[in-house]
Design a protein around this motif. Structure first.
Motif, mmCIF file in Angstrom:
data_model
loop_
_atom_site.group_PDB
_atom_site.id
_atom_site.type_symbol
_atom_site.label_atom_id
_atom_site.label_comp_id
_atom_site.label_asym_id
_atom_site.label_seq_id
_atom_site.Cartn_x
_atom_site.Cartn_y
_atom_site.Cartn_z
ATOM 1 N N LYS A 1 0.853 -1.178 0.000
ATOM 2 C CA LYS A 1 0.000 0.000 0.000
ATOM 3 C C LYS A 1 0.894 1.234 0.000
ATOM 4 C CE LYS A 1 -3.735 2.255 2.428
ATOM 5 N NZ LYS A 1 -4.620 2.248 3.582
ATOM 6 N N LEU B 1 -3.597 1.774 -8.985
ATOM 7 C CA LEU B 1 -3.694 0.836 -7.858
ATOM 8 C C LEU B 1 -4.309 -0.481 -8.298
ATOM 9 C CD1 LEU B 1 -4.729 3.202 -4.944
ATOM 10 C CD2 LEU B 1 -2.557 2.020 -5.258
ATOM 11 N N TYR C 1 -2.665 -4.386 -7.910
ATOM 12 C CA TYR C 1 -3.235 -5.563 -7.247
ATOM 13 C C TYR C 1 -3.677 -6.655 -8.202
ATOM 14 C CZ TYR C 1 -3.073 -2.941 -2.961
ATOM 15 O OH TYR C 1 -2.652 -2.241 -1.880
#
Length: 196
Positions: free
Chosen positions: A143, A191, A195
């Motif tokens: 993160k 992001l 992921y």
């Protein structure tokens, strides 16, 4: 008769002060005066004593060699400020142009921090958290918290006078709000890529 190194330099007097034939106390006075432009305080810091400090300070400030030294030191400071300005503008450009792909390798894995470009290591990433729980066996979840580049750009534009007078502020706010929305959607896409 040969010269010794100690004959070349008067102890504790900087070369710029020697150029203007200043004593140690006068050189300290010049530097102290440049610090906060208070002649009486500069006089006290330099170690001068006397009944009328203000008159003595004004007498020192009116000396040609001290005026020349002050002018030269201020010009030198101005030159250093110009160099620093260029460095700040270059760093700002790098910060605003940084791409998330810079910190990923060809296999879409996060590179080690040591391999990241300098702008990512020194300012763009506010925090980095790695989640290596049992759920994520074989893959660590990362993160990243990034610096708000648009806020930074807004501050820079205001400083440089690029956002216009007060009348235009509402229009500028609308443009900046739209740019923030676009930046947030771009960050979300980045992001999601992280992921996958």
């Amino acid at each position: 008769m040969s010269m010794q190194p100690s004959d070349l330099v008067v102890a504790d007097v900087a070369l710029w002060a020697m150029r203007y034939r200043l004593t140690l106390e006068q050189a300290i006075f010049v530097e102290a005066y440049r610090h906060d432009f208070d002649p009486v305080k500069a006089l006290r810091i330099a170690g001068f004593t006397g009944r009328n400090g203000k008159a003595l300070a004004m007498k020192l400030l009116n000396q040609r060699n001290i005026q020349a030294a002050l002018k030269a030191r201020n010009e030198e400071l101005h030159c250093r400020a110009e160099e620093m300005r260029e460095a700040v503008l270059n760093w700002t450009r790098d910060l605003l142009e940084a791409d998330l792909d810079d910190i990923y390798d060809e296999s879409n894995q996060l590179k080690p921090v040591a391999e990241w470009p300098e702008v990512w290591r020194k300012g763009l990433v506010r925090s980095l958290k790695v989640d290596a729980t049992a759920e994520n066996i074989g893959r660590n979840r990362v993160k990243l918290s990034l610096t708000d580049r648009l806020n930074f750009l807004e501050l820079l534009m205001r400083h440089l006078g690029m956002l216009g007078p007060r009348i235009k502020r509402n229009e500028d706010r609308k443009l900046l709000a739209a740019a923030r929305v676009a930046q947030m959607s771009a960050d979300q896409v980045a992001l999601r890529k992280l992921y996958k």
